[in-house]
Motif scaffolding. Structure first.
Motif, PDB file in Angstrom:
ATOM      1  N   GLU A 250      -0.710  -5.120  -2.671  1.00 32.27           N
ATOM      2  CA  GLU A 250      -1.720  -5.554  -3.627  1.00 32.27           C
ATOM      3  C   GLU A 250      -3.071  -4.911  -3.342  1.00 32.27           C
ATOM      4  O   GLU A 250      -3.441  -4.680  -2.190  1.00 32.27           O
ATOM      5  N   LYS A 251      -3.814  -4.653  -4.399  1.00 35.28           N
ATOM      6  CA  LYS A 251      -5.128  -3.999  -4.340  1.00 35.28           C
ATOM      7  C   LYS A 251      -6.056  -4.725  -3.377  1.00 35.28           C
ATOM      8  O   LYS A 251      -6.232  -5.935  -3.463  1.00 35.28           O
ATOM      9  N   ALA A 252      -6.615  -3.962  -2.453  1.00 35.40           N
ATOM     10  CA  ALA A 252      -7.621  -4.409  -1.485  1.00 35.40           C
ATOM     11  C   ALA A 252      -7.097  -5.415  -0.460  1.00 35.40           C
ATOM     12  O   ALA A 252      -7.719  -5.600   0.569  1.00 35.40           O
ATOM     13  N   ALA A 253      -5.960  -6.043  -0.712  1.00 35.71           N
ATOM     14  CA  ALA A 253      -5.420  -7.034   0.221  1.00 35.71           C
ATOM     15  C   ALA A 253      -4.566  -6.382   1.307  1.00 35.71           C
ATOM     16  O   ALA A 253      -4.285  -7.005   2.328  1.00 35.71           O
ATOM     17  N   THR A 254      -4.135  -5.150   1.069  1.00 39.27           N
ATOM     18  CA  THR A 254      -3.282  -4.442   2.023  1.00 39.27           C
ATOM     19  C   THR A 254      -3.954  -3.134   2.419  1.00 39.27           C
ATOM     20  O   THR A 254      -4.970  -2.750   1.854  1.00 39.27           O
ATOM     21  N   GLU A 255      -3.365  -2.454   3.368  1.00 40.17           N
ATOM     22  CA  GLU A 255      -3.899  -1.163   3.818  1.00 40.17           C
ATOM     23  C   GLU A 255      -3.569  -0.074   2.801  1.00 40.17           C
ATOM     24  O   GLU A 255      -2.703  -0.246   1.943  1.00 40.17           O
ATOM     25  N   ALA A 256      -4.229   1.064   2.942  1.00 34.76           N
ATOM     26  CA  ALA A 256      -3.969   2.208   2.071  1.00 34.76           C
ATOM     27  C   ALA A 256      -2.575   2.761   2.334  1.00 34.76           C
ATOM     28  O   ALA A 256      -2.090   2.747   3.466  1.00 34.76           O
ATOM     29  N   ASP A 257      -1.931   3.250   1.297  1.00 36.55           N
ATOM     30  CA  ASP A 257      -0.675   3.981   1.417  1.00 36.55           C
ATOM     31  C   ASP A 257      -1.062   5.430   1.709  1.00 36.55           C
ATOM     32  O   ASP A 257      -1.615   6.109   0.840  1.00 36.55           O
ATOM     33  N   PRO A 258      -0.796   5.934   2.923  1.00 37.69           N
ATOM     34  CA  PRO A 258      -1.307   7.255   3.303  1.00 37.69           C
ATOM     35  C   PRO A 258      -0.468   8.436   2.821  1.00 37.69           C
ATOM     36  O   PRO A 258      -0.328   9.427   3.517  1.00 37.69           O
ATOM     37  N   ALA A 259       0.062   8.345   1.629  1.00 35.67           N
ATOM     38  CA  ALA A 259       0.847   9.461   1.102  1.00 35.67           C
ATOM     39  C   ALA A 259       0.039  10.231   0.058  1.00 35.67           C
ATOM     40  O   ALA A 259      -0.592  11.225   0.374  1.00 35.67           O
ATOM     41  N   THR A 260       0.020   9.784  -1.175  1.00 35.77           N
ATOM     42  CA  THR A 260      -0.650  10.510  -2.259  1.00 35.77           C
ATOM     43  C   THR A 260      -2.167  10.428  -2.136  1.00 35.77           C
ATOM     44  O   THR A 260      -2.723   9.363  -1.912  1.00 35.77           O
ATOM     45  N   VAL A 261      -2.817  11.572  -2.321  1.00 38.75           N
ATOM     46  CA  VAL A 261      -4.269  11.690  -2.216  1.00 38.75           C
ATOM     47  C   VAL A 261      -4.850  12.096  -3.568  1.00 38.75           C
ATOM     48  O   VAL A 261      -4.271  12.914  -4.276  1.00 38.75           O
ATOM     49  N   LEU A 262      -5.987  11.504  -3.912  1.00 35.92           N
ATOM     50  CA  LEU A 262      -6.783  11.970  -5.039  1.00 35.92           C
ATOM     51  C   LEU A 262      -7.888  12.833  -4.448  1.00 35.92           C
ATOM     52  O   LEU A 262      -8.596  12.402  -3.538  1.00 35.92           O
TER      53      LEU A 262
ATOM     54  N   GLU B 280     -11.858  13.110  -0.612  1.00 36.48           N
ATOM     55  CA  GLU B 280     -10.443  12.742  -0.682  1.00 36.48           C
ATOM     56  C   GLU B 280     -10.299  11.251  -0.432  1.00 36.48           C
ATOM     57  O   GLU B 280     -10.913  10.699   0.483  1.00 36.48           O
ATOM     58  N   VAL B 281      -9.481  10.630  -1.272  1.00 33.87           N
ATOM     59  CA  VAL B 281      -9.176   9.206  -1.126  1.00 33.87           C
ATOM     60  C   VAL B 281      -7.674   9.026  -1.301  1.00 33.87           C
ATOM     61  O   VAL B 281      -7.022   9.811  -1.998  1.00 33.87           O
ATOM     62  N   PHE B 282      -7.133   8.016  -0.646  1.00 30.51           N
ATOM     63  CA  PHE B 282      -5.734   7.696  -0.904  1.00 30.51           C
ATOM     64  C   PHE B 282      -5.646   7.061  -2.284  1.00 30.51           C
ATOM     65  O   PHE B 282      -6.523   6.301  -2.697  1.00 30.51           O
ATOM     66  N   ALA B 283      -4.583   7.371  -3.002  1.00 29.63           N
ATOM     67  CA  ALA B 283      -4.432   6.892  -4.375  1.00 29.63           C
ATOM     68  C   ALA B 283      -4.047   5.421  -4.438  1.00 29.63           C
ATOM     69  O   ALA B 283      -4.491   4.709  -5.344  1.00 29.63           O
ATOM     70  N   TYR B 284      -3.243   4.963  -3.503  1.00 27.69           N
ATOM     71  CA  TYR B 284      -2.634   3.642  -3.621  1.00 27.69           C
ATOM     72  C   TYR B 284      -2.863   2.775  -2.387  1.00 27.69           C
ATOM     73  O   TYR B 284      -3.100   3.271  -1.294  1.00 27.69           O
ATOM     74  N   TYR B 285      -2.688   1.499  -2.586  1.00 26.65           N
ATOM     75  CA  TYR B 285      -2.557   0.543  -1.492  1.00 26.65           C
ATOM     76  C   TYR B 285      -1.063   0.368  -1.204  1.00 26.65           C
ATOM     77  O   TYR B 285      -0.225   0.635  -2.063  1.00 26.65           O
ATOM     78  N   GLN B 286      -0.735  -0.129  -0.020  1.00 25.16           N
ATOM     79  CA  GLN B 286       0.671  -0.366   0.327  1.00 25.16           C
ATOM     80  C   GLN B 286       1.248  -1.553  -0.429  1.00 25.16           C
ATOM     81  O   GLN B 286       2.463  -1.696  -0.532  1.00 25.16           O
TER      82      GLN B 286
END
Length: 161
Positions: A72-84, A64-70
């Motif tokens: 910009e890519k890699a510059a911010t933390e993961a958005d802990p909502a949607t999971v792949l 399981e991985v989080f789908a999005y960042y909060q």
């Protein structure tokens, strides 16, 4: 905690703060695919990994991985909502994968339903191109069409299509 623990839904609801969304997008992975994907995420997008190692559930290996960042890519933390969720070793019944804890049932339609094909995904992301590049880095995904239909902003939502 396993991938099917109720705390995952609680986290999603908390992070969405009453807004609609998709909690999990699930994908079948080929043999060896979960370990390969985990290595790619660890190398290129470690902030998106939910746990340091895949879990085992019902004879299947699950990443399981989080789908999005909060942001910009890699510059911010993961958005802990949607999971792949990538599942390797799901049993095959009736020509399709059956997830751990589930059983196949025949499809029944009421005569007024029509078949549907999902050809478009509208996503509430802060960086559409960042999300596409993350999928490209980890899954080798490349879009077939440059969807740039526009951006709609309403309150806190930014929906790109």
């Amino acid at each position: 905690l396993g991938p099917f623990d109720a705390s995952n839904l609680a986290r999603f609801a908390r992070e969405q703060r009453g807004r609609e969304g998709i909690a999990v997008l699930g994908f079948a992975a080929p043999e060896g695919g979960v370990d390969e994907l985990r290595a790619r995420y660890q190398d290129m997008h470690p902030k998106l990994l939910l746990s340091p190692a895949p879990s085992e559930s019902g004879g299947a290996k699950v990443l399981e991985v989080f789908a999005y960042y909060q942001g910009e890519k890699a510059a911010t933390e993961a958005d802990p909502a949607t999971v792949l969720r990538f599942v390797e070793g799901a049993s095959a019944e009736h020509g399709s994968a059956v997830l751990p804890g589930m059983q196949a049932v025949p499809a029944e339609f009421d005569g007024t339903s029509l078949p549907a094909y999902c050809d478009h995904w509208v996503s509430n992301v802060f960086s559409r191109t960042g999300f596409i590049h993350t999928l490209q880095d980890t899954l080798g995904f490349t879009p077939k069409v440059d969807f740039n239909a526009g951006v709609v902003a309403a309150g806190e939502a930014q929906i790109e299509s």
